[in-house]
Write a protein that holds these residues in place. Sequence first.
Motif, PDB file in Angstrom:
ATOM      1  N   LYS A 180      13.131  43.630 -12.057  1.00 29.76           N
ATOM      2  CA  LYS A 180      11.917  43.362 -12.815  1.00 29.76           C
ATOM      3  C   LYS A 180      11.234  42.137 -12.231  1.00 29.76           C
ATOM      4  N   ALA A 181       9.903  42.113 -12.315  1.00 28.56           N
ATOM      5  CA  ALA A 181       9.137  40.970 -11.821  1.00 28.56           C
ATOM      6  C   ALA A 181       9.216  39.847 -12.850  1.00 28.56           C
ATOM      7  N   LEU A 182      10.224  39.016 -12.722  1.00 28.32           N
ATOM      8  CA  LEU A 182      10.481  37.966 -13.710  1.00 28.32           C
ATOM      9  C   LEU A 182      10.257  36.573 -13.136  1.00 28.32           C
ATOM     10  N   GLY A 183       9.315  36.457 -12.232  1.00 27.63           N
ATOM     11  CA  GLY A 183       8.952  35.149 -11.713  1.00 27.63           C
ATOM     12  C   GLY A 183       9.581  34.824 -10.372  1.00 27.63           C
ATOM     13  N   LEU A 184       8.989  33.818  -9.695  1.00 25.17           N
ATOM     14  CA  LEU A 184       9.462  33.427  -8.369  1.00 25.17           C
ATOM     15  C   LEU A 184      10.890  32.879  -8.422  1.00 25.17           C
ATOM     16  N   GLY A 185      11.194  32.135  -9.482  1.00 21.40           N
ATOM     17  CA  GLY A 185      12.557  31.611  -9.603  1.00 21.40           C
ATOM     18  C   GLY A 185      13.579  32.720  -9.678  1.00 21.40           C
ATOM     19  N   HIS A 186      13.267  33.763 -10.412  1.00 20.79           N
ATOM     20  CA  HIS A 186      14.169  34.911 -10.517  1.00 20.79           C
ATOM     21  C   HIS A 186      14.312  35.621  -9.179  1.00 20.79           C
ATOM     22  N   ALA A 187      13.207  35.731  -8.437  1.00 24.67           N
ATOM     23  CA  ALA A 187      13.263  36.368  -7.123  1.00 24.67           C
ATOM     24  C   ALA A 187      14.199  35.604  -6.190  1.00 24.67           C
ATOM     25  N   VAL A 188      14.089  34.280  -6.201  1.00 25.30           N
ATOM     26  CA  VAL A 188      14.990  33.463  -5.366  1.00 25.30           C
ATOM     27  C   VAL A 188      16.428  33.637  -5.822  1.00 25.30           C
ATOM     28  N   LEU A 189      16.639  33.678  -7.118  1.00 26.92           N
ATOM     29  CA  LEU A 189      17.984  33.845  -7.663  1.00 26.92           C
ATOM     30  C   LEU A 189      18.608  35.172  -7.239  1.00 26.92           C
ATOM     31  N   GLY A 203       6.475  35.688 -20.779  1.00 30.39           N
ATOM     32  CA  GLY A 203       6.743  36.964 -20.122  1.00 30.39           C
ATOM     33  C   GLY A 203       8.176  37.098 -19.631  1.00 30.39           C
ATOM     34  N   GLY A 204       9.044  36.184 -20.065  1.00 31.39           N
ATOM     35  CA  GLY A 204      10.438  36.232 -19.639  1.00 31.39           C
ATOM     36  C   GLY A 204      10.651  35.747 -18.226  1.00 31.39           C
ATOM     37  N   GLU A 205       9.649  35.085 -17.637  1.00 29.31           N
ATOM     38  CA  GLU A 205       9.737  34.670 -16.239  1.00 29.31           C
ATOM     39  C   GLU A 205      10.549  33.393 -16.069  1.00 29.31           C
ATOM     40  N   ILE A 206      11.269  33.332 -14.954  1.00 27.47           N
ATOM     41  CA  ILE A 206      12.029  32.139 -14.572  1.00 27.47           C
ATOM     42  C   ILE A 206      11.224  31.434 -13.488  1.00 27.47           C
ATOM     43  N   GLN A 207      10.735  30.249 -13.785  1.00 28.33           N
ATOM     44  CA  GLN A 207       9.861  29.537 -12.858  1.00 28.33           C
ATOM     45  C   GLN A 207      10.677  28.718 -11.852  1.00 28.33           C
ATOM     46  N   LEU A 208      10.327  28.843 -10.597  1.00 31.45           N
ATOM     47  CA  LEU A 208      11.003  28.067  -9.553  1.00 31.45           C
ATOM     48  C   LEU A 208      10.789  26.573  -9.773  1.00 31.45           C
ATOM     49  N   THR A 209       9.609  26.211 -10.259  1.00 29.79           N
ATOM     50  CA  THR A 209       9.314  24.796 -10.519  1.00 29.79           C
ATOM     51  C   THR A 209      10.310  24.194 -11.498  1.00 29.79           C
ATOM     52  N   ASP A 210      10.693  24.947 -12.528  1.00 31.82           N
ATOM     53  CA  ASP A 210      11.672  24.450 -13.495  1.00 31.82           C
ATOM     54  C   ASP A 210      13.030  24.237 -12.838  1.00 31.82           C
TER      55      ASP A 210
END
Length: 289
Positions: free
Chosen positions: A107-116, A226-233
Amino acid sequence: MQKITKAVFPVAGFGTRFLPATKASPKEMLPIVDKPLIQYAAEEAIAAGATELIFITGKNKRSIEDHFDVAGELEAQLEAGGKQKMLTVLRGILPSHVSCIFVRQPKALGLGHAVLCAKSVVGDAPFSVILADDLIDGDVSVVKQMTDVYATKGGAILGVEDVPPSATASYGIVDAKPIEKDLLKVNGIVEKPQPEDAPSNLGVVGRYVFTPKIFDCLEKVKPGKGGEIQLTDGISDLMKLEEVYAYRFHGKRFDCGNKLGFMQANVELALKHPELSERFIAYLKNLSL
């Protein structure tokens, strides 16, 4: 410091700004002159010593895999037609010592999630992250510039550039103190602040170097809108564990995530293209009349 040989490319986004062109084709496959955006990003990583390219993919991204795969039938056709120059270009897309790994982001859950999503492949190694939307034209690969900094400093490194104060709401903005030429120590980072709230005008663009500690931080980040995990955080939490640096890279960035930046990249790189530049310049001069 351990040599950085792994590069992560988050490519699961929908590319809605370029619809309908991106309805069935990834935005990363949009061409800048004669190469897709993702190839420029891959070449930048390879020039920095990457031997493992890790693509975080999603739906309708199969053409990225195909682009970096062997095209036996096409190669045979080019060889039979005596098109050796084009055959060499085709075979040079991915050097033989470089491998590609494709990881699905469910799922598209943010850039942080993509890196994870890259954690199981990256393991305990340091790695770079490259966003293909940000095409950076430089004499030296920007990732190479940043991995050279990592070799002496360690820690995490964020690629930054000066942005107009009016544009801070489009970037992650760092609060940082200069320690060397083009290098700053990051004390804080704010995601898309309004100009009056921005700690500086240094915006983070799509180039990062991380140690595996970023994964621990991202796993603890609470999902936002939106359930997104932000890389900035994740980066904010990472600063509690290790040094985080901001590096003013050398090169010209084109924001190919929007149509104007995409067109600017096509024009400026066409002006530098060895086969096109003279004719293109002549065309532009005639057009301006």
